[in-house]
Design a protein around this motif. Structure first.
Motif, PDB file in Angstrom:
ATOM      1  N   GLY A   1       0.793  -1.222   0.000  1.00  0.00           N
ATOM      2  CA  GLY A   1       0.000   0.000   0.000  1.00  0.00           C
ATOM      3  C   GLY A   1       0.828   1.275   0.000  1.00  0.00           C
ATOM      4  N   ASP A   2       2.143   1.145  -0.066  1.00  0.00           N
ATOM      5  CA  ASP A   2       3.032   2.315  -0.093  1.00  0.00           C
ATOM      6  C   ASP A   2       3.223   2.752  -1.545  1.00  0.00           C
ATOM      7  OD1 ASP A   2       4.906   4.248   0.242  1.00  0.00           O
ATOM      8  OD2 ASP A   2       6.462   2.938   1.070  1.00  0.00           O
ATOM      9  N   LYS A   3       2.592   3.864  -1.892  1.00  0.00           N
ATOM     10  CA  LYS A   3       2.609   4.294  -3.294  1.00  0.00           C
ATOM     11  C   LYS A   3       4.009   4.670  -3.766  1.00  0.00           C
ATOM     12  CE  LYS A   3       0.091   6.889  -6.705  1.00  0.00           C
ATOM     13  NZ  LYS A   3      -1.131   7.593  -7.026  1.00  0.00           N
ATOM     14  N   ASP A   4       4.800   5.316  -2.904  1.00  0.00           N
ATOM     15  CA  ASP A   4       6.154   5.716  -3.304  1.00  0.00           C
ATOM     16  C   ASP A   4       7.026   4.502  -3.585  1.00  0.00           C
ATOM     17  OD1 ASP A   4       5.526   8.386  -3.084  1.00  0.00           O
ATOM     18  OD2 ASP A   4       6.176   8.515  -0.991  1.00  0.00           O
TER      19      ASP A   4
ATOM     20  N   ALA B   1       5.975   1.500  -4.339  1.00  0.00           N
ATOM     21  CA  ALA B   1       5.422   0.800  -5.498  1.00  0.00           C
ATOM     22  C   ALA B   1       5.855   1.485  -6.794  1.00  0.00           C
ATOM     23  CB  ALA B   1       3.901   0.745  -5.415  1.00  0.00           C
ATOM     24  N   THR B   2       5.823   2.817  -6.801  1.00  0.00           N
ATOM     25  CA  THR B   2       6.244   3.567  -7.984  1.00  0.00           C
ATOM     26  C   THR B   2       7.717   3.307  -8.291  1.00  0.00           C
ATOM     27  OG1 THR B   2       4.629   5.285  -7.470  1.00  0.00           O
ATOM     28  CG2 THR B   2       6.373   5.862  -9.009  1.00  0.00           C
ATOM     29  N   ALA B   3       8.539   3.328  -7.245  1.00  0.00           N
ATOM     30  CA  ALA B   3       9.971   3.078  -7.428  1.00  0.00           C
ATOM     31  C   ALA B   3      10.220   1.666  -7.945  1.00  0.00           C
ATOM     32  CB  ALA B   3      10.706   3.296  -6.113  1.00  0.00           C
ATOM     33  N   ALA B   4       9.485   0.697  -7.417  1.00  0.00           N
ATOM     34  CA  ALA B   4       9.662  -0.698  -7.836  1.00  0.00           C
ATOM     35  C   ALA B   4       9.262  -0.889  -9.298  1.00  0.00           C
ATOM     36  CB  ALA B   4       8.847  -1.626  -6.938  1.00  0.00           C
TER      37      ALA B   4
ATOM     38  N   ILE C   1      -3.708   2.859  -5.982  1.00  0.00           N
ATOM     39  CA  ILE C   1      -3.350   2.965  -4.561  1.00  0.00           C
ATOM     40  C   ILE C   1      -3.747   4.337  -4.016  1.00  0.00           C
ATOM     41  CG2 ILE C   1      -1.454   3.065  -2.897  1.00  0.00           C
ATOM     42  CD1 ILE C   1      -0.002   0.963  -4.557  1.00  0.00           C
ATOM     43  N   GLY C   2      -3.416   5.382  -4.781  1.00  0.00           N
ATOM     44  CA  GLY C   2      -3.627   6.742  -4.297  1.00  0.00           C
ATOM     45  C   GLY C   2      -5.013   7.192  -4.352  1.00  0.00           C
TER      46      GLY C   2
END
Length: 87
Positions: free
Chosen positions: A42-45, A47-50, A86-87
């Motif tokens: 649930g961590d958008k940052d 997830a985006t980085a991954a 997510i966001g």
């Protein structure tokens, strides 16, 4: 079993390519798993980085012939959609 010199060489080459492709496929699957775990957390940052780290690896797999172009595009599209949700 290969009988001719040419067939024996071809068998050696096939085995070598198989090992390289296997390693590439495994590496890409690891990146996919990391992205899916980040999305699940649930961590958008994160997830985006991954997903950003996954994209060039996946496309490299396409250029090397490990994955089909449309398969990679489909995977990226679905992961990005899940990150946006997510966001």
């Amino acid at each position: 079993m290969a009988n001719t010199r040419q067939a024996k060489k071809r068998a050696r080459q096939n085995e070598a390519r198989f090992q390289v492709n296997k390693a590439r496929r495994s590496r890409i699957r690891t990146f996919i798993r990391r992205a899916e775990e980040a999305i699940a957390s649930g961590d958008k940052d994160a997830a985006t980085a991954a997903v950003r780290a996954l994209q060039p690896e996946l496309m490299r797999g396409v250029t090397k012939g490990v994955f089909h172009k449309n398969t990679a595009a489909r995977k990226m599209s679905r992961l990005v959609a899940r990150v946006k949700a997510i966001g």
